[in-house]
Design an enzyme around this catalytic site. Structure first.
Site, PDB file in Angstrom:
ATOM      1  N   ASN A   1       0.841  -1.203   0.000  1.00 54.95           N
ATOM      2  CA  ASN A   1       0.000   0.000   0.000  1.00 54.95           C
ATOM      3  C   ASN A   1       0.875   1.251   0.000  1.00 54.95           C
ATOM      4  O   ASN A   1       1.951   1.285   0.597  1.00 54.95           O
ATOM      5  CB  ASN A   1      -1.018   0.002   1.141  1.00 54.95           C
ATOM      6  CG  ASN A   1      -0.426  -0.212   2.509  1.00 54.95           C
ATOM      7  OD1 ASN A   1       0.608  -0.843   2.643  1.00 54.95           O
ATOM      8  ND2 ASN A   1      -1.080   0.292   3.537  1.00 54.95           N
ATOM      9  N   ILE A   2       0.404   2.242  -0.727  1.00 54.02           N
ATOM     10  CA  ILE A   2       1.137   3.500  -0.880  1.00 54.02           C
ATOM     11  C   ILE A   2       0.169   4.626  -0.500  1.00 54.02           C
ATOM     12  O   ILE A   2      -0.724   4.966  -1.279  1.00 54.02           O
ATOM     13  CB  ILE A   2       1.638   3.669  -2.333  1.00 54.02           C
ATOM     14  CG1 ILE A   2       2.449   2.439  -2.764  1.00 54.02           C
ATOM     15  CG2 ILE A   2       2.479   4.935  -2.465  1.00 54.02           C
ATOM     16  CD1 ILE A   2       2.738   2.378  -4.260  1.00 54.02           C
ATOM     17  N   GLU A   3       0.326   5.120   0.720  1.00 58.38           N
ATOM     18  CA  GLU A   3      -0.622   6.131   1.205  1.00 58.38           C
ATOM     19  C   GLU A   3      -0.261   7.522   0.715  1.00 58.38           C
ATOM     20  O   GLU A   3       0.833   7.743   0.181  1.00 58.38           O
ATOM     21  CB  GLU A   3      -0.681   6.067   2.740  1.00 58.38           C
ATOM     22  CG  GLU A   3      -1.194   4.709   3.202  1.00 58.38           C
ATOM     23  CD  GLU A   3      -1.534   4.634   4.673  1.00 58.38           C
ATOM     24  OE1 GLU A   3      -1.122   5.527   5.441  1.00 58.38           O
ATOM     25  OE2 GLU A   3      -2.222   3.661   5.054  1.00 58.38           O
TER      26      GLU A   3
ATOM     27  N   CYS B   1      -4.004   0.691  -2.655  1.00 56.90           N
ATOM     28  CA  CYS B   1      -3.890  -0.543  -1.877  1.00 56.90           C
ATOM     29  C   CYS B   1      -2.809  -1.451  -2.479  1.00 56.90           C
ATOM     30  O   CYS B   1      -2.484  -1.355  -3.670  1.00 56.90           O
ATOM     31  CB  CYS B   1      -5.203  -1.318  -1.899  1.00 56.90           C
ATOM     32  SG  CYS B   1      -6.532  -0.541  -0.983  1.00 56.90           S
TER      33      CYS B   1
ATOM     34  N   GLU C   1      -2.964  -4.585  -3.229  1.00 54.84           N
ATOM     35  CA  GLU C   1      -3.443  -5.463  -4.302  1.00 54.84           C
ATOM     36  C   GLU C   1      -3.423  -4.738  -5.642  1.00 54.84           C
ATOM     37  O   GLU C   1      -3.023  -5.291  -6.664  1.00 54.84           O
ATOM     38  CB  GLU C   1      -4.879  -5.936  -4.017  1.00 54.84           C
ATOM     39  CG  GLU C   1      -5.048  -6.734  -2.738  1.00 54.84           C
ATOM     40  CD  GLU C   1      -5.337  -5.859  -1.520  1.00 54.84           C
ATOM     41  OE1 GLU C   1      -4.737  -4.776  -1.405  1.00 54.84           O
ATOM     42  OE2 GLU C   1      -6.146  -6.278  -0.690  1.00 54.84           O
TER      43      GLU C   1
ATOM     44  N   CYS D   1     -10.139  -5.038  -0.019  1.00 48.05           N
ATOM     45  CA  CYS D   1     -11.257  -4.089   0.034  1.00 48.05           C
ATOM     46  C   CYS D   1     -12.122  -4.241  -1.227  1.00 48.05           C
ATOM     47  O   CYS D   1     -11.736  -4.909  -2.196  1.00 48.05           O
ATOM     48  CB  CYS D   1     -10.739  -2.659   0.167  1.00 48.05           C
ATOM     49  SG  CYS D   1     -10.171  -1.946  -1.385  1.00 48.05           S
TER      50      CYS D   1
ATOM     51  N   CYS E   1     -10.535  -3.200  -4.616  1.00 48.92           N
ATOM     52  CA  CYS E   1      -9.543  -4.165  -5.116  1.00 48.92           C
ATOM     53  C   CYS E   1     -10.216  -5.426  -5.656  1.00 48.92           C
ATOM     54  O   CYS E   1      -9.780  -5.994  -6.656  1.00 48.92           O
ATOM     55  CB  CYS E   1      -8.547  -4.519  -4.014  1.00 48.92           C
ATOM     56  SG  CYS E   1      -7.448  -3.135  -3.644  1.00 48.92           S
TER      57      CYS E   1
HETATM   58  N1  THU Z   1      -5.286  -1.508   2.393  1.00 47.55           N
HETATM   59  C1  THU Z   1      -4.727  -2.282   1.424  1.00 47.55           C
HETATM   60  O1  THU Z   1      -3.597  -2.043   0.981  1.00 47.55           O
HETATM   61  N2  THU Z   1      -5.459  -3.329   0.943  1.00 47.55           N
HETATM   62  C2  THU Z   1      -6.697  -3.668   1.384  1.00 47.55           C
HETATM   63  O2  THU Z   1      -7.332  -4.521   0.816  1.00 47.55           O
HETATM   64  C3  THU Z   1      -7.249  -3.011   2.575  1.00 47.55           C
HETATM   65  C4  THU Z   1      -6.615  -1.698   2.913  1.00 47.55           C
HETATM   66  C5  THU Z   1      -4.502  -0.380   2.901  1.00 47.55           C
HETATM   67  C6  THU Z   1      -5.000   0.965   2.463  1.00 47.55           C
HETATM   68  C7  THU Z   1      -4.487   1.862   3.561  1.00 47.55           C
HETATM   69  O3  THU Z   1      -3.174   2.256   3.228  1.00 47.55           O
HETATM   70  C8  THU Z   1      -4.426   0.959   4.766  1.00 47.55           C
HETATM   71  O4  THU Z   1      -4.529  -0.365   4.308  1.00 47.55           O
HETATM   72  C9  THU Z   1      -5.498   1.235   5.788  1.00 47.55           C
HETATM   73  O5  THU Z   1      -6.735   1.265   5.172  1.00 47.55           O
END
Ligand code: THU
Length: 191
Positions: free
Chosen positions: A74-76, A85, A87, A123, A126
């Site tokens: 994940n890259i916020e 996300c 995925e 999620c 994804c």
């Molecule tokens: N996140 C994912 O990378 N994949 C998911 O399927 C669920 C959520 C990440 C997004 C965000 O950076 C962190 O988890 C919290 O929501």
């Protein structure tokens, strides 16, 4: 269409290990929730052989598909909605390299302080993005190499929207304009 691909135990483990490695790369500055994903994807035969993990052959033993593992984290972003996300990062990696035949994805996640302490399910966005390429791929939500919940994507995303809806409507629209003759042309001769 159901594929006849059955995943092997060694591939499940390999994907989970790679997902754990990918999780270390996560940029989870705001949530501290780090996620890693590893996607097993194939493409039609090509001259590249780097990091190929498997091959499908046809009845004359010709290579028809090569498989590779693509990872993502994940890259916020400070503008939270711009976060990607793990995925989808893996999907972008695979598709950008020409690998669109998705077979399986492993996902691991957890708060930075506690590590991978529970199962992280993909999620909704994804699930939709994965389903664009394969509705019956395996989704492996893992706690460890031998503790995971594995299901087909179609189980995680039943009654989903897909390309078929758009094609059907396009056909109907052309039928409205041009009538039966055109529709028959499309159906018999290809669009
Ligand atoms: N996140 C994912 O990378 N994949 C998911 O399927 C669920 C959520 C990440 C997004 C965000 O950076 C962190 O988890 C919290 O929501």
């Amino acid at each position: 269409m159901e594929s006849d691909y059955i995943i092997e135990d060694t591939d499940i483990r390999r994907l989970i290990v790679k997902a754990v490695e990918a999780r270390d790369m996560a940029y989870a500055r705001y949530s501290q929730f780090k996620v890693g994903a590893a996607l097993l994807a194939g493409r039609e035969n090509s001259s590249y052989a780097d990091e190929v993990v498997g091959r499908e052959t046809d009845s004359r033993d010709r290579n028809v598909n090569e498989y590779r593992v693509f990872t993502g984290c994940n890259i916020e972003n400070s503008s939270y909605g711009a976060t990607i996300c793990a995925e989808r990062a893996a999907v972008c990696n695979a598709v950008s390299s020409g690998y669109k035949d998705f077979k399986a994805i492993a996902i691991v996640g957890g708060l930075n302080s506690t590590g991978i302490n529970g199962i992280t399910y993909p999620c909704g966005i994804c699930r939709q993005v994965l389903s664009e390429f394969s509705a019956d791929m395996y989704v492996i939500a893992a706690r460890s190499e031998d503790d995971y919940d594995m299901r087909r994507l179609s189980e995680f995303l039943p009654a989903s929207f897909g390309a078929g809806f758009i094609y059907k409507r396009k056909l109907l629209k052309r039928w409205d304009i041009d009538g039966y003759a055109h529709l028959n042309g499309i159906l018999l001769g290809g669009a």
